[in-house]
Motif scaffolding. Structure first.
Motif, PDB file in Angstrom:
ATOM      1  N   LEU A  23       0.794  -1.225   0.000  1.00  0.00           N
ATOM      2  CA  LEU A  23       0.000   0.000   0.000  1.00  0.00           C
ATOM      3  C   LEU A  23       0.830   1.280   0.000  1.00  0.00           C
ATOM      4  O   LEU A  23       0.423   2.269  -0.619  1.00  0.00           O
ATOM      5  CB  LEU A  23      -0.942   0.016   1.213  1.00  0.00           C
ATOM      6  CG  LEU A  23      -1.879  -1.182   1.347  1.00  0.00           C
ATOM      7  CD1 LEU A  23      -2.728  -1.047   2.607  1.00  0.00           C
ATOM      8  CD2 LEU A  23      -2.766  -1.329   0.113  1.00  0.00           C
ATOM      9  N   LEU A  24       1.960   1.285   0.682  1.00  0.00           N
ATOM     10  CA  LEU A  24       2.708   2.536   0.837  1.00  0.00           C
ATOM     11  C   LEU A  24       3.972   2.603   0.003  1.00  0.00           C
ATOM     12  O   LEU A  24       4.678   3.610   0.029  1.00  0.00           O
ATOM     13  CB  LEU A  24       3.071   2.739   2.317  1.00  0.00           C
ATOM     14  CG  LEU A  24       1.882   2.986   3.250  1.00  0.00           C
ATOM     15  CD1 LEU A  24       2.347   3.129   4.689  1.00  0.00           C
ATOM     16  CD2 LEU A  24       1.103   4.223   2.818  1.00  0.00           C
ATOM     17  N   ALA A  25       4.294   1.542  -0.741  1.00  0.00           N
ATOM     18  CA  ALA A  25       5.485   1.556  -1.591  1.00  0.00           C
ATOM     19  C   ALA A  25       5.289   2.510  -2.760  1.00  0.00           C
ATOM     20  O   ALA A  25       4.166   2.822  -3.144  1.00  0.00           O
ATOM     21  CB  ALA A  25       5.782   0.143  -2.089  1.00  0.00           C
ATOM     22  N   GLY A  26       6.399   2.973  -3.333  1.00  0.00           N
ATOM     23  CA  GLY A  26       6.315   3.836  -4.506  1.00  0.00           C
ATOM     24  C   GLY A  26       7.044   5.141  -4.290  1.00  0.00           C
ATOM     25  O   GLY A  26       7.466   5.467  -3.172  1.00  0.00           O
ATOM     26  N   PRO A  27       7.231   5.919  -5.358  1.00  0.00           N
ATOM     27  CA  PRO A  27       7.957   7.186  -5.264  1.00  0.00           C
ATOM     28  C   PRO A  27       7.335   8.124  -4.238  1.00  0.00           C
ATOM     29  O   PRO A  27       6.109   8.254  -4.161  1.00  0.00           O
ATOM     30  CB  PRO A  27       7.853   7.756  -6.683  1.00  0.00           C
ATOM     31  CG  PRO A  27       7.613   6.568  -7.561  1.00  0.00           C
ATOM     32  CD  PRO A  27       6.805   5.625  -6.745  1.00  0.00           C
ATOM     33  N   ALA A  28       8.183   8.793  -3.461  1.00  0.00           N
ATOM     34  CA  ALA A  28       7.714   9.672  -2.389  1.00  0.00           C
ATOM     35  C   ALA A  28       6.870  10.821  -2.913  1.00  0.00           C
ATOM     36  O   ALA A  28       5.994  11.334  -2.211  1.00  0.00           O
ATOM     37  CB  ALA A  28       8.915  10.212  -1.607  1.00  0.00           C
ATOM     38  N   THR A  29       7.108  11.224  -4.154  1.00  0.00           N
ATOM     39  CA  THR A  29       6.393  12.392  -4.697  1.00  0.00           C
ATOM     40  C   THR A  29       5.063  12.039  -5.353  1.00  0.00           C
ATOM     41  O   THR A  29       4.337  12.927  -5.791  1.00  0.00           O
ATOM     42  CB  THR A  29       7.279  13.113  -5.722  1.00  0.00           C
ATOM     43  OG1 THR A  29       7.687  12.177  -6.734  1.00  0.00           O
ATOM     44  CG2 THR A  29       8.515  13.696  -5.053  1.00  0.00           C
ATOM     45  N   ASP A  30       4.737  10.756  -5.439  1.00  0.00           N
ATOM     46  CA  ASP A  30       3.446  10.357  -6.023  1.00  0.00           C
ATOM     47  C   ASP A  30       2.298  10.944  -5.211  1.00  0.00           C
ATOM     48  O   ASP A  30       2.284  10.871  -3.973  1.00  0.00           O
ATOM     49  CB  ASP A  30       3.307   8.829  -6.023  1.00  0.00           C
ATOM     50  CG  ASP A  30       3.903   8.191  -7.255  1.00  0.00           C
ATOM     51  OD1 ASP A  30       4.530   8.925  -8.042  1.00  0.00           O
ATOM     52  OD2 ASP A  30       3.762   6.969  -7.419  1.00  0.00           O
ATOM     53  N   ARG A  51       0.401   8.532  13.642  1.00  0.00           N
ATOM     54  CA  ARG A  51      -0.779   7.853  14.208  1.00  0.00           C
ATOM     55  C   ARG A  51      -0.357   6.624  15.009  1.00  0.00           C
ATOM     56  O   ARG A  51      -0.959   6.313  16.033  1.00  0.00           O
ATOM     57  CB  ARG A  51      -1.733   7.429  13.096  1.00  0.00           C
ATOM     58  CG  ARG A  51      -2.255   8.536  12.199  1.00  0.00           C
ATOM     59  CD  ARG A  51      -3.044   9.577  12.949  1.00  0.00           C
ATOM     60  NE  ARG A  51      -3.732  10.460  12.030  1.00  0.00           N
ATOM     61  CZ  ARG A  51      -4.236  11.649  12.353  1.00  0.00           C
ATOM     62  NH1 ARG A  51      -4.129  12.079  13.605  1.00  0.00           N
ATOM     63  NH2 ARG A  51      -4.854  12.399  11.462  1.00  0.00           N
ATOM     64  N   GLN A  52       0.658   5.919  14.536  1.00  0.00           N
ATOM     65  CA  GLN A  52       1.135   4.753  15.277  1.00  0.00           C
ATOM     66  C   GLN A  52       1.601   5.149  16.678  1.00  0.00           C
ATOM     67  O   GLN A  52       1.328   4.445  17.658  1.00  0.00           O
ATOM     68  CB  GLN A  52       2.282   4.070  14.521  1.00  0.00           C
ATOM     69  CG  GLN A  52       1.835   3.274  13.312  1.00  0.00           C
ATOM     70  CD  GLN A  52       3.001   2.547  12.666  1.00  0.00           C
ATOM     71  OE1 GLN A  52       3.597   3.040  11.718  1.00  0.00           O
ATOM     72  NE2 GLN A  52       3.317   1.370  13.173  1.00  0.00           N
ATOM     73  N   PHE A  76      -9.241   8.985   9.015  1.00  0.00           N
ATOM     74  CA  PHE A  76      -9.653   7.586   8.896  1.00  0.00           C
ATOM     75  C   PHE A  76      -8.584   6.772   8.176  1.00  0.00           C
ATOM     76  O   PHE A  76      -8.181   5.698   8.634  1.00  0.00           O
ATOM     77  CB  PHE A  76     -10.981   7.485   8.143  1.00  0.00           C
ATOM     78  CG  PHE A  76     -11.363   6.071   7.788  1.00  0.00           C
ATOM     79  CD1 PHE A  76     -12.005   5.261   8.697  1.00  0.00           C
ATOM     80  CD2 PHE A  76     -11.044   5.533   6.537  1.00  0.00           C
ATOM     81  CE1 PHE A  76     -12.337   3.942   8.392  1.00  0.00           C
ATOM     82  CE2 PHE A  76     -11.361   4.227   6.216  1.00  0.00           C
ATOM     83  CZ  PHE A  76     -12.018   3.433   7.153  1.00  0.00           C
ATOM     84  N   VAL A  77      -8.106   7.275   7.042  1.00  0.00           N
ATOM     85  CA  VAL A  77      -7.120   6.549   6.240  1.00  0.00           C
ATOM     86  C   VAL A  77      -5.847   6.306   7.045  1.00  0.00           C
ATOM     87  O   VAL A  77      -5.328   5.183   7.097  1.00  0.00           O
ATOM     88  CB  VAL A  77      -6.793   7.328   4.949  1.00  0.00           C
ATOM     89  CG1 VAL A  77      -5.636   6.675   4.201  1.00  0.00           C
ATOM     90  CG2 VAL A  77      -8.022   7.421   4.057  1.00  0.00           C
ATOM     91  N   LEU A  81      -4.340   2.619   8.380  1.00  0.00           N
ATOM     92  CA  LEU A  81      -3.024   2.109   7.986  1.00  0.00           C
ATOM     93  C   LEU A  81      -2.106   1.972   9.193  1.00  0.00           C
ATOM     94  O   LEU A  81      -1.280   1.054   9.260  1.00  0.00           O
ATOM     95  CB  LEU A  81      -2.409   3.025   6.930  1.00  0.00           C
ATOM     96  CG  LEU A  81      -3.181   3.135   5.604  1.00  0.00           C
ATOM     97  CD1 LEU A  81      -2.465   4.089   4.656  1.00  0.00           C
ATOM     98  CD2 LEU A  81      -3.360   1.771   4.947  1.00  0.00           C
ATOM     99  N   ALA A  82      -2.248   2.869  10.165  1.00  0.00           N
ATOM    100  CA  ALA A  82      -1.421   2.794  11.369  1.00  0.00           C
ATOM    101  C   ALA A  82      -1.752   1.547  12.188  1.00  0.00           C
ATOM    102  O   ALA A  82      -0.844   0.891  12.730  1.00  0.00           O
ATOM    103  CB  ALA A  82      -1.616   4.051  12.212  1.00  0.00           C
ATOM    104  N   VAL A  83      -3.040   1.216  12.290  1.00  0.00           N
ATOM    105  CA  VAL A  83      -3.439   0.008  13.013  1.00  0.00           C
ATOM    106  C   VAL A  83      -2.821  -1.217  12.349  1.00  0.00           C
ATOM    107  O   VAL A  83      -2.234  -2.080  13.010  1.00  0.00           O
ATOM    108  CB  VAL A  83      -4.979  -0.114  13.074  1.00  0.00           C
ATOM    109  CG1 VAL A  83      -5.396  -1.492  13.573  1.00  0.00           C
ATOM    110  CG2 VAL A  83      -5.562   0.968  13.960  1.00  0.00           C
TER     111      VAL A  83
END
Length: 466
Positions: A23-30, A51-52, A76-77, A81-83
């Motif tokens: 879910l969180l992989a990919g270029p930082a600027t996306d 949030r974690q 919410f998002v 993801l933090a949970v």
């Protein structure tokens, strides 16, 4: 589309590397979201880490559960993801549920923490809101199961069911979307209308969008004009994801502008009334795709080009069969928390409670409506779905629900003044006498579930009738 291969998913009590990998992989600027200000992947990762820390300070631990009672929002998002990234279970509670409904769910599922808005949210017609959260400790118990997410079914035909899905199950569905022809791809936009608390918005919208590098764009407001503005705000191809209610909003726009970037609309949920789908296609000239699924399974089948309507093609890896006129879907384990539900799941097959057939030559699945829509009138079989579809073709009918309440009864919502007598006269030309509703009840607004589905519970419909 890229085939991402097999993803190894550890259990929720052992961390959740799958969140970073899938879910969180990919270029930082996306750009992940446009709210309307852009939120790129680097900012999203930072917010999730923050949030974690908040959850940890409130007593949340790996293997625990966190109940999220939040409106559609960046809060919410990032909490969701933090949970997961903390190795926990997320219990998703629609923010529109009553305090009583929420209390019952929390008492049953016993989360370690409960995340809710700091103060009441006045969202009105907004699809995404800004919200400050309160993270409250609730118990020190670990989660009762190893599921990554716990959801409540929409409850359109009765009480909600408690459904659990594992991280591996969610990842498999996300990857399944990458193999479906017609879904948005990297560099495109997804105009996101369904609630992310429920499966269409959660997996088909949020999780797939993050995985595929699709820009998620909630419109400023839940109106036809605002949806059109969201499509027109960018030049990249845009797909609108919603339910039939949202198609009605777009169809109600009087003179939409030319939208060359509008790629298609994809709808989940109930069948789209013929008059509404025709009005939409006449105005926008783009494919009206259909998606069929369940909270218990996720996406089951699609027809994103509108080629087989009302039939759909099973999604990759999904097995569907028809037994005695009912559609069943293969699922290795029961999706229901607590005791298994033999009437709904047995020997690996989940009963959908939808009537349908599977074409042996093409594999196409035709959904005929709810199984309980088949009734006997004077010894003659009547399919209430057929009656409801026909009622929906009448001029002035915006939405209709047809139920059997001792006799066939139609509840109607109109968009122009029509008398019940005139409507009944027109129906006499379209339906055999034994199929025609004995009673037509006109309501200002038909009851809907929190996901926008029409409610079919006769008690609720009667109470809503003036």
């Amino acid at each position: 589309m890229t085939n991402h291969g097999t993803v190894v998913v550890p259990g929720t009590t052992q961390g959740a590397q799958w969140v970073d990998d899938v879910l969180l992989a990919g270029p930082a600027t996306d750009i992940c979201f446009r709210l309307p200000d852009p939120v790129d992947r680097a900012e999203l990762r930072r917010l999730v880490r923050d949030r974690q820390s908040e959850l940890r300070d409130a007593g949340f631990r790996a293997g625990g559960a966190a109940a999220l009672r939040l409106p559609p929002s960046l809060a919410f998002v990032t909490h969701l993801l933090a949970v997961w990234r903390s190795g926990g279970q997320a219990i998703l509670l629609d923010h529109r549920l009553t305090d009583y409904e929420v209390r019952r769910a929390i008492e049953r599922l016993v989360p370690q923490v409960v995340v809710s808005p700091e103060r009441p949210v006045q969202s009105g017609l907004r699809t995404f809101v800004e919200v400050h959260t309160d993270v409250a400790s609730y118990s020190g118990h670990p989660a009762g199961t190893a599921h990554a997410v716990v959801q409540l079914s929409s409850g359109s035909t009765g009480p909600s069911k408690v459904i659990g899905r594992t991280a591996e199950d969610l990842v498999e569905e996300v990857l399944r979307y990458t193999q479906i022809d017609g879904v948005p791809v990297r560099g495109e936009r997804l105009i996101l209308l369904p609630s992310m608390v429920h499966v269409l918005g959660l997996v088909g919208g949020l999780l797939y969008g993050l995985h595929a590098g699709v820009e998620l764009v909630p419109p400023a407001r839940l109106t036809g004009d605002a949806i059109v503005q969201a499509i027109a705000a960018g030049t990249s191809p845009a797909t609108v994801l919603g339910v039939p209610f949202h198609i009605g909003l777009l169809a109600s726009v009087q003179e939409p502008p030319k939208l060359p970037q509008f790629k298609r609309m994809t709808t989940g949920g109930e069948l789209v009334p013929a008059a509404v789908s025709q009005s939409f296609e006449d105005k926008y000239g783009v494919p009206l795709g259909n998606m069929y699924g369940m909270t218990e399974v996720g996406v089951i089948g699609t027809d994103l080009y509108g080629e087989h309507r009302p039939a759909i093609r099973p999604a990759p890896g999904i097995e569907v069969r028809a037994v005695d006129g009912e559609l069943q879907v293969w699922r290795a384990e029961s999706p229901y928390l607590g005791l298994s539900d033999p009437p709904r799941w047995s020997d690996g097959w989940l009963r959908t409670r939808d009537a349908g057939v599977v074409d042996p030559d093409t594999g196409l699945v035709s959904i005929k409506g709810r199984l309980d829509s088949q009734v006997s009138v004077g010894g003659m079989k009547v399919d209430l779905t057929e009656v409801e579809y026909t009622v929906g073709t009448l001029r002035g009918v915006e939405a209709a629900v047809v139920v059997f309440d001792g006799s066939i009864t139609a509840y109607l919502q109109l968009n122009e003044p029509r008398s019940a007598a005139h409507l009944d006269t027109e129906l006499a030309q379209l339906l055999a006498p034994y199929k025609r509703p004995r009673t037509l009840r006109i309501l200002d607004q038909l009851p809907r579930t929190t996901t926008g589905k029409l409610v079919r519970d006769t008690t609720v419909l009667r109470k809503a009738t003036p």
